[in-house]
Write an enzyme that holds these catalytic residues in place. Structure first.
Site, PDB file in Angstrom:
ATOM      1  N   GLU A  94       0.511  -1.143   0.004  1.00 46.75           N
ATOM      2  CA  GLU A  94      -0.111   0.178  -0.011  1.00 46.75           C
ATOM      3  C   GLU A  94       0.569   1.444   0.186  1.00 46.75           C
ATOM      4  O   GLU A  94       0.460   1.998  -0.781  1.00 46.75           O
ATOM      5  CB  GLU A  94      -0.678   0.255   0.918  1.00 46.75           C
ATOM      6  N   ASP A 149      -4.452 -10.362  -8.189  1.00 41.63           N
ATOM      7  CA  ASP A 149      -4.774  -9.215  -9.293  1.00 41.63           C
ATOM      8  C   ASP A 149      -3.426  -7.961  -9.899  1.00 41.63           C
ATOM      9  O   ASP A 149      -3.333  -7.851 -11.113  1.00 41.63           O
ATOM     10  CB  ASP A 149      -6.210  -7.599  -8.958  1.00 41.63           C
TER      11      ASP A 149
END
Ligand code: DMJ
Length: 673
Positions: free
Chosen positions: A207, A350
């Site tokens: 992140e 993903d």
């Protein structure tokens, strides 16, 4: 040598086409041999090459005089001792030789009337208004916090005091939208308050990289090289590098951006935490989504250390045998083997797929990056064969997940071998379509055209090697359009017109993927290099458009929204896909669908007091609010709406590659001598 090892070798060779390998190349290959699972094989071929009996591909050639060979060995050993390694070759080919390319394919707009053009610009202004509304609430109530709770009018943090995620994540959107006052205000906060010294607490490497490092780098580029962002990016990246704690190729999932003083209890705790993580497992998305940022930072600074670290990861992933191009989502850090059996293009999987392709795009398809393109192509084949189904009644095409039940039974390598020999191991399809996986149609389209519009390709304006789509490109683009329709229907078939986190769907349990082939032997893992000889699937896509549209009731019958996943977090993936498909195909429906989704956010997520909220259940009207505005709403969702309604010369896709948080980096190109 296996074909995958040969790929890296032939990639290296391709630079000098048919010439003999240079000393540098040999040293690169030698060292590649030492830490690659193909070490023995590479070394053998290499040793033969050095002895002069074969070249690096195994062909025989004439002997060298003994003295020359001794000298060559000395150079190789010396290079080893000096710490040069394989990535130097790979890296050097990328960084100093490349510069942002200034030429773009001509802006071939469809025949939009002046009224239509004006309409879309007006709609784009509404998106800018939405951004101001979202930012305004955050600025007033939560400035400096990571996220925003509009109803409670307060900030939320991902660590105890936060890193100003929303601010850094929003900079480039403001620059694109021309929001000068907001931008300077945000920049001022970065000058005065952005501080990575969070001791005693770890943050997510993934992140922090995609949002903060990515945000700083994109702001650096779009602001015309503002040094403030570069300084902060270097500071952050140096701290992120400490996540590579062992000699292994992977970073830990979390990192302490600052360390407590040695000898303190906090320091001991940090050490223990890192130690546990260093023996654990990492997800593909966590370790496979650092490369664009690290490569761009190395490019700007001229310091290869970032890119090298990121490439360590790719090499390690490349070394794992795949099942039809696919890897399970978690990898054991210690022995580099898959440690769980699920394959997904959704959470944790993903952006691994995304970065395989985008690293190749970042260097405009340079041959040195071909191994990554091959990995991408192989994984798309795997997805097609195993993870695509059509829904039972309406026939909507969706990507699901795969379960490979090997864990605890046999080693991964054996599992793959058995599967390849066709003796056992049938992957199990799971009919779960995540909204997170709705980035995939856009990615497939990008892979098919490399970001050029179909019009530019047809008119011969692209710099692709082939002025047309190959059958594989066409198949990928068709699939992209079908999957995009399935994602759009995740919105269009709920009461609020907004998508849930995921759906389950009804499908023919006795059927197969429309692309399914189970062949054994040489036609597996084929690459675009021999596109014509690819195994063809039995599926013929409709020539254009979508054919007859399924009836709404049928879709509603097929789509099952699990009550505990009926929420909407303001996610961007479908809008991202619509943006890419609009740019590439110019079919008006993509803009229309985007506009409809935008209006639904305005209806249900817009919070009058300031900001936008998530929703607890999109299947009921009015939906209850979840008091949270995620940073990616400003960084991605609103940016993609803005781009969808903009003319093509705003971030042209043949000039920019966007990271997984929608932060744009320039595509790099060779400097022509
Ligand atoms: C974003 O932070 C990134 O796009 C990430 O890759 C996955 N999910 C969120 C948005 O949904």
């Amino acid at each position: 040598m296996t074909s995958r090892a040969r790929n890296w070798v032939s990639t290296a060779r391709r630079r000098d086409s048919d010439d003999d390998l240079s000393v540098q190349e040999l040293s690169a290959l030698t060292i590649q041999g030492t830490d690659s699972p193909y070490a023995g094989e590479t070394d053998t071929v290499l040793a033969q090459a050095v002895r002069g009996t074969t070249d690096a591909t195994g062909k025989s050639r004439t002997s060298y005089p003994r003295g020359l060979l001794v000298l060559l060995y000395c150079v190789i050993i010396g290079t080893l001792l000096l710490g040069h390694h394989a990535y130097r070759y790979y890296f050097d080919a990328v960084t100093p030789l490349f510069e942002p390319d200034q030429q773009s394919a001509p802006n071939l707009l469809p025949d939009l009337s002046p009224q239509e053009q004006e309409l879309w610009l007006r709609r784009r202004d509404e998106v800018v208004g939405a951004f101001r509304h979202a930012w305004g609430g955050y600025r007033r109530d939560a400035f400096g916090s990571d996220e925003y709770a509009p109803v409670a009018r307060t900030g939320l943090n991902l660590s105890s005091r936060g890193l100003g995620y929303t601010i850094v994540d929003s900079l480039d959107t403001m620059l694109l939208m021309g929001l000068t006052a907001e931008y300077h205000d945000a920049r001022q906060w970065i000058t005065a308050h952005l501080d990575f010294d969070i001791a005693g607490e770890s943050v997510s490497v993934f992140e922090t990289n995609i949002r903060v490092l990515g945000g700083l780098l994109a702001a650096y580029h779009l602001s015309g090289k503002d040094q403030l962002y570069l300084e902060r990016a270097v500071d952050l990246a140096d701290r992120l590098l400490t996540a590579w704690t062992s000699t292994g190729p992977y970073p830990t999932a979390k990192v302490f951006l600052a360390r407590s003083p040695p000898g303190t209890a906090a320091h001991l705790l940090e050490w223990q935490t890192i130690n546990v993580q260093a023996k654990g497992q990492v997800s593909l998305a966590e370790v496979g989504s650092l490369q664009l940022e690290f490569a761009y930072l190395s490019h700007i600074t001229g310091d290869p250390k970032y890119h090298r670290r990121a490439q360590d990861v790719m090499r390690a992933l490349h070394a794992i045998p795949t099942l039809d191009g696919l890897l399970p989502t978690f990898v054991n850090v210690v022995d580099n083997t898959p440690s769980a059996g699920q394959v997904t293009a959704g959470a944790h999987g993903d952006s691994y797929f995304e970065y395989l392709l985008k690293q190749w795009i970042q260097t405009r398809g340079h041959p040195d990056q071909q191994a990554l393109r091959d990995m991408y192509d192989a994984s798309v084949e795997g997805i097609k064969r195993h993870m695509i189904r059509t829904s039972l009644t309406a026939g909507v095409t969706l990507v699901g997940e795969l379960w490979l039940p090997f864990l605890g039974r046999v080693p991964w390598k054996q599992y793959v071998n058995d599967y390849n020999r066709g003796v056992k191991n049938r992957p199990e399809f799971i009919p779960k379509a995540e909204h997170l996986a709705c980035f995939l149609p856009g990615l497939l389209a990008l892979g098919a055209t490399r970001g050029y519009s179909l019009a530019a390709i047809r008119a011969g304006h692209s710099r692709r090697t082939k002025p047309h789509l190959t059958p594989r490109d066409q198949e990928d683009l068709d699939l992209a359009e079908k999957l995009a329709y399935g994602c759009w229907k995740m919105y269009n078939s709920t009461a609020t017109g907004l998508a849930p986190e995921y759906i389950r769907f009804d499908y023919d349990r006795f059927g197969q993927s429309p692309y399914y082939t189970h062949t054994t032997g040489q036609d597996r893992h084929s690459t675009t290099a021999n596109d014509a000889s690819r195994p063809r699937t039995g599926w013929s896509a409709p020539a254009a458009g979508f054919g007859p549209q399924p009836k709404a009731w049928a879709i509603e019958a097929d789509y099952i929204v699990p009550p505990d996943h009926a929420y909407n977090l303001l996610r961007p993936e479908t809008v991202e896909t619509l943006f890419i498909l609009w740019r590439i195909t110019k079919k008006p429906q993509y803009r229309d669908w985007g506009w409809q989704i935008f209006r639904q956010f305005q209806t249900y997520s817009f919070f009058k007091g300031g900001g936008y909220t998530s929703l607890k259940d999109v299947t009921v009207v009015p939906p209850e609010r979840e008091d949270k505005m995620e940073t990616f709403f400003l960084a991605e969702t609103l940016k993609y709406f803005y781009l969808l309604f903009s003319p093509d010369d705003v971030l042209p896709l043949d000039q920019y590659v966007l990271n997984t948080e929608a932060h744009p980096f320039p595509i790099l190109d060779r400097v022509t001598p």
